[in-house]
Design a protein around this motif. Sequence first.
Motif, PDB file in Angstrom:
ATOM      1  N   MET A   1      14.679 -12.087   5.417  1.00  0.00           N
ATOM      2  CA  MET A   1      13.637 -11.247   4.514  1.00  0.00           C
ATOM      3  C   MET A   1      13.191 -10.316   5.589  1.00  0.00           C
ATOM      4  O   MET A   1      12.262 -11.069   6.265  1.00  0.00           O
ATOM      5  N   SER A   2      13.320  -9.305   5.310  1.00  0.00           N
ATOM      6  CA  SER A   2      12.383  -8.373   5.913  1.00  0.00           C
ATOM      7  C   SER A   2      10.563  -7.855   5.631  1.00  0.00           C
ATOM      8  O   SER A   2      10.661  -8.303   4.721  1.00  0.00           O
ATOM      9  N   ILE A   3      10.016  -7.447   6.354  1.00  0.00           N
ATOM     10  CA  ILE A   3       8.749  -7.407   6.911  1.00  0.00           C
ATOM     11  C   ILE A   3       8.538  -6.291   6.730  1.00  0.00           C
ATOM     12  O   ILE A   3       8.846  -5.378   7.739  1.00  0.00           O
ATOM     13  N   LEU A   4       7.251  -5.881   5.636  1.00  0.00           N
ATOM     14  CA  LEU A   4       6.875  -4.292   5.273  1.00  0.00           C
ATOM     15  C   LEU A   4       5.635  -4.022   5.972  1.00  0.00           C
ATOM     16  O   LEU A   4       5.706  -2.352   6.619  1.00  0.00           O
ATOM     17  N   SER A   5       5.139  -5.280   6.510  1.00  0.00           N
ATOM     18  CA  SER A   5       3.741  -4.604   7.361  1.00  0.00           C
ATOM     19  C   SER A   5       3.307  -5.795   7.783  1.00  0.00           C
ATOM     20  O   SER A   5       3.778  -6.762   7.772  1.00  0.00           O
ATOM     21  N   TYR A   6       2.913  -5.344   9.157  1.00  0.00           N
ATOM     22  CA  TYR A   6       1.936  -5.820  10.471  1.00  0.00           C
ATOM     23  C   TYR A   6       0.722  -5.637  10.348  1.00  0.00           C
ATOM     24  O   TYR A   6       0.580  -4.505  10.957  1.00  0.00           O
ATOM     25  N   LEU A   7      -0.183  -6.895  10.518  1.00  0.00           N
ATOM     26  CA  LEU A   7      -1.517  -6.288  10.181  1.00  0.00           C
ATOM     27  C   LEU A   7      -2.119  -6.550  11.320  1.00  0.00           C
ATOM     28  O   LEU A   7      -1.868  -8.099  11.359  1.00  0.00           O
ATOM     29  N   PHE A   8      -2.474  -5.856  12.143  1.00  0.00           N
ATOM     30  CA  PHE A   8      -2.893  -6.283  13.452  1.00  0.00           C
ATOM     31  C   PHE A   8      -4.752  -7.128  12.981  1.00  0.00           C
ATOM     32  O   PHE A   8      -5.746  -6.784  12.515  1.00  0.00           O
ATOM     33  N   VAL A   9      -4.589  -8.430  14.017  1.00  0.00           N
ATOM     34  CA  VAL A   9      -5.915  -8.745  13.680  1.00  0.00           C
ATOM     35  C   VAL A   9      -6.646  -9.162  15.359  1.00  0.00           C
ATOM     36  O   VAL A   9      -5.897  -9.952  15.732  1.00  0.00           O
ATOM     37  N   PRO A  10      -7.917  -9.237  15.441  1.00  0.00           N
ATOM     38  CA  PRO A  10      -8.992  -9.349  16.558  1.00  0.00           C
ATOM     39  C   PRO A  10      -8.352 -10.753  17.042  1.00  0.00           C
ATOM     40  O   PRO A  10      -8.725 -11.291  15.885  1.00  0.00           O
ATOM     41  N   CYS A 212      12.872   7.969   6.678  1.00  0.00           N
ATOM     42  CA  CYS A 212      14.297   8.432   7.981  1.00  0.00           C
ATOM     43  C   CYS A 212      14.731   6.919   8.070  1.00  0.00           C
ATOM     44  O   CYS A 212      15.764   6.965   8.957  1.00  0.00           O
ATOM     45  N   GLY A 213      14.762   5.194   7.405  1.00  0.00           N
ATOM     46  CA  GLY A 213      15.516   4.313   7.930  1.00  0.00           C
ATOM     47  C   GLY A 213      14.316   3.213   8.384  1.00  0.00           C
ATOM     48  O   GLY A 213      14.817   2.394   8.705  1.00  0.00           O
ATOM     49  N   PHE A 214      12.831   3.989   8.455  1.00  0.00           N
ATOM     50  CA  PHE A 214      12.443   3.212   9.183  1.00  0.00           C
ATOM     51  C   PHE A 214      12.529   1.434   8.413  1.00  0.00           C
ATOM     52  O   PHE A 214      12.270   1.682   7.587  1.00  0.00           O
ATOM     53  N   ASP A 215      11.586   0.435   9.057  1.00  0.00           N
ATOM     54  CA  ASP A 215      11.671  -0.884   8.534  1.00  0.00           C
ATOM     55  C   ASP A 215      10.156  -1.458   7.780  1.00  0.00           C
ATOM     56  O   ASP A 215      10.491  -2.061   7.307  1.00  0.00           O
ATOM     57  N   GLY A 216       9.576  -0.775   8.240  1.00  0.00           N
ATOM     58  CA  GLY A 216       8.144  -1.980   8.170  1.00  0.00           C
ATOM     59  C   GLY A 216       7.002  -0.784   8.875  1.00  0.00           C
ATOM     60  O   GLY A 216       7.503   0.232   9.765  1.00  0.00           O
ATOM     61  N   LYS A 217       6.011  -0.676   8.664  1.00  0.00           N
ATOM     62  CA  LYS A 217       5.030   0.347   9.423  1.00  0.00           C
ATOM     63  C   LYS A 217       3.629  -1.252   9.791  1.00  0.00           C
ATOM     64  O   LYS A 217       3.128  -2.034   9.196  1.00  0.00           O
ATOM     65  N   LEU A 218       2.935  -0.125  10.686  1.00  0.00           N
ATOM     66  CA  LEU A 218       1.816  -1.661  11.603  1.00  0.00           C
ATOM     67  C   LEU A 218       0.715  -0.705  11.356  1.00  0.00           C
ATOM     68  O   LEU A 218       0.861   0.313  10.034  1.00  0.00           O
ATOM     69  N   ALA A 219       0.267  -1.630  10.650  1.00  0.00           N
ATOM     70  CA  ALA A 219      -1.569  -1.776  10.254  1.00  0.00           C
ATOM     71  C   ALA A 219      -2.598  -1.693  10.775  1.00  0.00           C
ATOM     72  O   ALA A 219      -2.515  -3.127  11.669  1.00  0.00           O
ATOM     73  N   ILE A 220      -3.402  -0.977  11.032  1.00  0.00           N
ATOM     74  CA  ILE A 220      -4.933  -1.775  11.275  1.00  0.00           C
ATOM     75  C   ILE A 220      -6.083  -2.039  10.208  1.00  0.00           C
ATOM     76  O   ILE A 220      -6.874  -2.945  10.723  1.00  0.00           O
ATOM     77  N   PRO A 222      -6.771  -4.452   6.533  1.00  0.00           N
ATOM     78  CA  PRO A 222      -6.230  -4.762   4.981  1.00  0.00           C
ATOM     79  C   PRO A 222      -6.208  -3.577   3.651  1.00  0.00           C
ATOM     80  O   PRO A 222      -4.959  -4.185   3.277  1.00  0.00           O
ATOM     81  N   ALA A 223      -6.701  -2.398   3.992  1.00  0.00           N
ATOM     82  CA  ALA A 223      -6.794  -1.876   2.669  1.00  0.00           C
ATOM     83  C   ALA A 223      -5.590  -0.646   3.117  1.00  0.00           C
ATOM     84  O   ALA A 223      -4.555  -0.299   1.863  1.00  0.00           O
ATOM     85  N   GLN A 224      -4.677  -0.998   4.008  1.00  0.00           N
ATOM     86  CA  GLN A 224      -3.699  -0.118   4.077  1.00  0.00           C
ATOM     87  C   GLN A 224      -2.252  -1.263   4.122  1.00  0.00           C
ATOM     88  O   GLN A 224      -1.135  -0.451   4.329  1.00  0.00           O
ATOM     89  N   VAL A 225      -1.960  -2.461   3.442  1.00  0.00           N
ATOM     90  CA  VAL A 225      -0.943  -3.360   3.292  1.00  0.00           C
ATOM     91  C   VAL A 225      -0.134  -2.437   2.299  1.00  0.00           C
ATOM     92  O   VAL A 225       0.759  -2.372   2.246  1.00  0.00           O
ATOM     93  N   ALA A 226      -1.649  -2.305   1.072  1.00  0.00           N
ATOM     94  CA  ALA A 226      -0.454  -2.448  -0.051  1.00  0.00           C
ATOM     95  C   ALA A 226      -0.115  -1.382  -0.436  1.00  0.00           C
ATOM     96  O   ALA A 226       1.053  -0.597  -0.372  1.00  0.00           O
ATOM     97  N   PRO A 227       0.073   0.641   0.029  1.00  0.00           N
ATOM     98  CA  PRO A 227      -0.145   1.359   0.600  1.00  0.00           C
ATOM     99  C   PRO A 227       1.445   1.632   1.158  1.00  0.00           C
ATOM    100  O   PRO A 227       1.971   2.093   0.559  1.00  0.00           O
ATOM    101  N   ILE A 228       1.385   0.707   2.031  1.00  0.00           N
ATOM    102  CA  ILE A 228       2.978   0.475   3.213  1.00  0.00           C
ATOM    103  C   ILE A 228       4.134   0.237   1.893  1.00  0.00           C
ATOM    104  O   ILE A 228       4.647   0.310   1.870  1.00  0.00           O
ATOM    105  N   HIS A 229       2.848  -1.274   1.595  1.00  0.00           N
ATOM    106  CA  HIS A 229       4.059  -1.705   0.227  1.00  0.00           C
ATOM    107  C   HIS A 229       4.946  -0.940  -0.408  1.00  0.00           C
ATOM    108  O   HIS A 229       5.847  -0.582  -1.028  1.00  0.00           O
ATOM    109  N   HIS A 230       4.074  -0.283  -1.382  1.00  0.00           N
ATOM    110  CA  HIS A 230       4.113   0.314  -2.043  1.00  0.00           C
ATOM    111  C   HIS A 230       5.527   1.655  -1.589  1.00  0.00           C
ATOM    112  O   HIS A 230       6.256   1.918  -2.736  1.00  0.00           O
ATOM    113  N   ALA A 231       4.759   2.666  -0.408  1.00  0.00           N
ATOM    114  CA  ALA A 231       6.077   3.506   0.511  1.00  0.00           C
ATOM    115  C   ALA A 231       7.107   2.532   0.523  1.00  0.00           C
ATOM    116  O   ALA A 231       8.055   3.695   0.089  1.00  0.00           O
TER     117      ALA A 231
END
Length: 289
Positions: A1-10, A212-220, A222-231
């Motif tokens: 399964m494709s992964i749409l968001s990758y969240l960085f965590v310290p 443009c063909g990107f498969d997902g996006k990095l996030a820094i 948690p609030a960025q996860v939902a907008p990335i998934h929506h996009a």
Amino acid sequence: MSILSYLFVPGDSARKMEKALESGAGALILDLEDAVGPDAKGAARELVAAFLGKPAPMPRLVRVNALDTGLTEADVAATAGAGPAGYVLPKAEGRDDIEALSRLMDRHGVAAECGILVIATETVRAVRGLLGQDWSHPRLTGMAWGGEDLAADLGATANRGPDGHYHSPFRFARDAMLFAAKSAGVAAIDSVFTDFRDEAGLAAEAQTAAACGFDGKLAIHPAQVAPIHHAYTPTDAQIDWARRVVSAMAQAGDGVARLDGKMLDRPHLKQAQAILKRAEATDDGSRSG
């Protein structure tokens, strides 16, 4: 399964790692590199290994320190037994670096299915190599890019203009990484959007990347996860089109079909399959427009 968001965590914060489990991110990147100070590396390795030993609703990858730091093997040795889903290699400059990390993983008994995601644009040398070499490797699962370290290596004072868009050297690096990832047959992951308070800016950038063909996006954050998934979630109209393309091509059987008065061939089928694959990666099933 494709992964749409990758969240960085310290990796030095057990609290933030636990909280990230509720983020809904497609995957977590437990960071032992930039997010952890030099004196905290050892403690962070222990925290990450302990966290990996607990159940989680999403895959967890470990970002190790760059190969030239002398810290990479210690990062792998401390976490290999805990079974991470993959490792993230910063400042990767080509296939040789991927192979070097792969050898370390083999040395410490990491399973063959544990992959490597590289950050492939953090040095000038890396960018030069993106279009000049084949980055394919059995362990390579994805390629991502970032403009912060590249700006430092270039001596640039900014990577974006006042309008929020990347300056030309960074657009070039982004495009080169996309081509290299597609050539290698792995996921192409867009960079972080550093202003986590600007949801509109994040959404616009993510939508453009998806188109443009990107498969997902990095996030820094948690609030960025939902907008990335929506996009990155295809619209109902896109899904309907994709399904009809797949059906029309299957019925045609000869590689050419007609749909809504237009000719279809293999590139259209490939595009339709990519849309359906992305739709399957959406957890909440929500659709737009």
